[in-house]
Design a protein around this motif. Structure first.
Motif, short mmCIF file in Angstrom:
data_model
loop_
_atom_site.label_atom_id
_atom_site.label_comp_id
_atom_site.label_asym_id
_atom_site.label_seq_id
_atom_site.Cartn_x
_atom_site.Cartn_y
_atom_site.Cartn_z
N UNK A 72 20.39 18.00 33.89
CA UNK A 72 20.14 19.27 33.20
C UNK A 72 19.53 20.30 34.15
N UNK A 73 18.63 19.83 34.97
CA UNK A 73 17.99 20.75 35.92
C UNK A 73 19.00 21.24 36.94
N UNK A 74 19.91 20.36 37.35
CA UNK A 74 20.95 20.77 38.30
C UNK A 74 21.81 21.88 37.70
N UNK A 75 22.25 21.68 36.46
CA UNK A 75 23.08 22.69 35.82
C UNK A 75 22.29 23.93 35.44
N UNK A 76 20.98 23.80 35.29
CA UNK A 76 20.14 24.95 34.94
C UNK A 76 20.13 25.99 36.05
N UNK A 77 20.49 25.57 37.25
CA UNK A 77 20.51 26.53 38.36
C UNK A 77 21.47 27.69 38.06
N UNK A 78 22.57 27.37 37.37
CA UNK A 78 23.55 28.40 37.07
C UNK A 78 23.00 29.45 36.11
N UNK A 79 21.91 29.13 35.39
CA UNK A 79 21.33 30.05 34.42
C UNK A 79 20.22 30.92 35.01
N UNK A 80 19.87 30.65 36.27
CA UNK A 80 18.82 31.45 36.90
C UNK A 80 19.29 32.89 37.07
N UNK A 81 18.42 33.88 36.84
CA UNK A 81 18.80 35.28 37.04
C UNK A 81 19.02 35.57 38.52
N UNK A 82 19.93 36.48 38.79
CA UNK A 82 20.21 36.87 40.17
C UNK A 82 19.11 37.79 40.70
N UNK A 83 18.94 37.75 41.99
CA UNK A 83 18.03 38.67 42.67
C UNK A 83 18.81 39.93 43.01
N UNK A 84 18.35 41.10 42.52
CA UNK A 84 19.11 42.33 42.69
C UNK A 84 18.25 43.43 43.30
N UNK A 85 18.90 44.28 44.10
CA UNK A 85 18.25 45.46 44.66
C UNK A 85 19.21 46.64 44.47
N UNK A 86 18.82 47.60 43.63
CA UNK A 86 19.64 48.79 43.38
C UNK A 86 19.31 49.86 44.42
N UNK A 87 20.34 50.29 45.13
CA UNK A 87 20.17 51.31 46.17
C UNK A 87 20.70 52.66 45.69
N UNK A 88 21.86 52.66 45.07
CA UNK A 88 22.48 53.87 44.53
C UNK A 88 22.90 53.56 43.10
N UNK A 89 22.58 54.42 42.10
CA UNK A 89 22.04 55.77 42.27
C UNK A 89 20.54 55.78 42.56
N UNK A 90 20.11 56.75 43.36
CA UNK A 90 18.70 56.97 43.68
C UNK A 90 18.57 58.38 44.24
N UNK A 91 17.54 59.06 43.80
CA UNK A 91 17.30 60.42 44.30
C UNK A 91 16.35 60.43 45.48
N UNK A 92 15.79 59.25 45.82
CA UNK A 92 14.78 59.19 46.86
C UNK A 92 15.30 58.63 48.18
N UNK A 93 16.33 57.83 48.14
CA UNK A 93 16.78 57.19 49.38
C UNK A 93 17.44 58.22 50.30
N UNK A 94 17.07 58.25 51.58
CA UNK A 94 17.69 59.22 52.52
C UNK A 94 19.16 58.90 52.72
#
Length: 415
Positions: free
Chosen positions: A1-23
């Motif tokens: 169960x723990x092995x298959x639970x890996x598929x349910x982990x949330x992804x690590x995300x970084x939003x770059x665009x859209x953004x009004x601050x990024x050069x």
């Protein structure tokens, strides 16, 4: 169960665009009129267009966003991310677009010059760009022109995403003439909070820990059950041990030279039987040492002074051999060094170092005393019996004394 639970982990995300601050910036060559071939159509919406002139010359036209603070910083560590999600609107006649990541290389790149940052790129046919594009970081490779231009060493010629300073999009060099319109709607990095291999390793460590704890509990239980039996056996063992210790004590005393504290002839016989049995093929070197003119030393200093010299020579020998080596007082002023697993060359060099060391040794009790030694050296490859090796080395020592003393003679030097 723990092995298959890996598929349910949330992804690590970084939003770059859209953004009004990024050069974010655009860049291009100039046309024949000296004007830039690129312009913003919506700066905040990150839309731009390139009008590449058909003048027979190569041109470039592109856009980038600075990451981790931009130029002058060491960028962001993106090594834990796996993919880049790109939502890009494009119209034009280019067959492929280039996507790239610039990575600052500590110790190689100039942190204030983004052009020296490693150029990791991937070319994507435009037909894949109309839908949301997913770029895998494994698709990126280091541009050959960057390796050549900056003479990058091999260790810097592989993709690296630990210090990413910029993400960019541009037309494929040398550039297709005509109008090219771009609008970057969405740019996002997606990765894993926990690597799959680390997740599986954690499961393995957990079960190993469970087994170890279970084993420890059983061990405690068994220990309690047999403790009484052990106590009874220990009493008997202690009695036998005392007898064995006494026997061993007297046996060891019979094998030790009382003056120098090293093995005597009897001790050497025991040592040879234990470590070099008759069927052994082990390589062993032997060095026989004789203190030159020792009778004169005894006559001049008395037997007490001679004993001081013998103890000091023994101490010098013991302090300059390996723990696996053995020193034996053969009798009078003669000593043996047994050097297991030692080549003829190494044993000869050790003998010469020992000869030079003793020749320069000062005696605090006798400031004017300087002694020398003569040495014979030989090696058995496991086929020569130990007593035969001794006779050969003893003959080499005789040759050293006959040639004037204070020298080392190998068996092969006269045989």
């Amino acid at each position: 169960m723990v092995i298959y639970a890996y598929e349910l982990l949330p992804s690590k995300k970084m939003l770059i665009v859209p953004s009004s601050e990024i050069p974010h910036y655009i860049y291009s060559d100039t046309n024949s009129s000296g004007e830039s071939m690129i312009r913003w159509t919506d700066f905040d919406g990150m839309a731009w267009e390139c009008n590449i002139e058909d003048d027979g010359r190569p041109h470039t036209c592109g856009f980038n966003v600075f990451l981790g603070g931009g130029q002058g910083t060491d960028g962001l560590d993106l090594s834990s991310y796996k993919t880049i999600n790109v939502d890009l609107d494009y119209s034009g006649h280019d067959q492929r677009l280039r996507f790239y990541l610039r990575n600052y290389e500590p110790g190689f790149s100039d942190i204030n010059d983004i052009q020296t940052a490693k150029f990791n790129n991937v070319h994507v046919p435009v037909e894949y760009i109309h839908d949301r594009l997913v770029l895998s970081l494994s698709e990126f490779s280091v541009a050959e022109w960057w390796v050549t231009q900056y003479k990058a060493p091999r260790e810097n010629s592989l993709p690296d995403f630990r210090h990413v300073v910029a993400f960019g999009i541009d037309t494929t060099y040398p550039g297709t003439s005509g109008m090219h319109s771009f609008k970057l709607n969405h740019l996002e990095l997606v990765g894993e909070w926990v690597a799959r291999d680390d997740w599986y390793l954690g499961i393995l460590v957990f079960w190993v820990s469970v087994m170890m704890v279970g084993g420890a509990i059983n061990l405690v239980r068994l220990t309690k059950e047999i403790r009484l039996e052990h106590q009874r056996l220990e009493r008997l063992a202690n009695q036998n041990s005392l007898l064995a210790q006494e026997t061993d004590k007297y046996k060891k005393l019979s094998m030790i030279d009382p003056l120098t504290g090293v093995l005597n002839r009897q001790g050497l016989s025991e040592y040879i039987e234990q470590y070099f049995p008759a069927d052994s093929k082990r390589q062993v070197s032997m060095v026989i040492i004789d203190i030159d003119h020792f009778k004169k030393i005894n006559d001049a200093l008395g037997h007490d002074g001679g004993d001081v010299v013998l103890k000091r020579v023994t101490e010098l020998i013991k302090n300059n051999i390996r723990q696996s080596d053995q020193v034996v007082r053969w009798g009078g002023e003669e000593f043996l060094m047994i050097l297991p697993d030692t080549s003829p060359e190494h044993s000869y060099h050790l003998a010469e170092e020992m000869r030079a060391l003793i020749a320069t040794t000062n005696f605090e009790q006798f400031p004017d005393l300087h002694i020398t030694i003569s040495l014979g050296v030989g090696t058995s490859n496991g086929e020569i019996p130990f007593h035969q090796l001794f006779r050969s080395v003893d003959l080499a020592l005789y040759q050293a004394k006959a040639q004037g003393r204070n020298r080392t003679i190998r068996v092969n030097d006269f045989s």
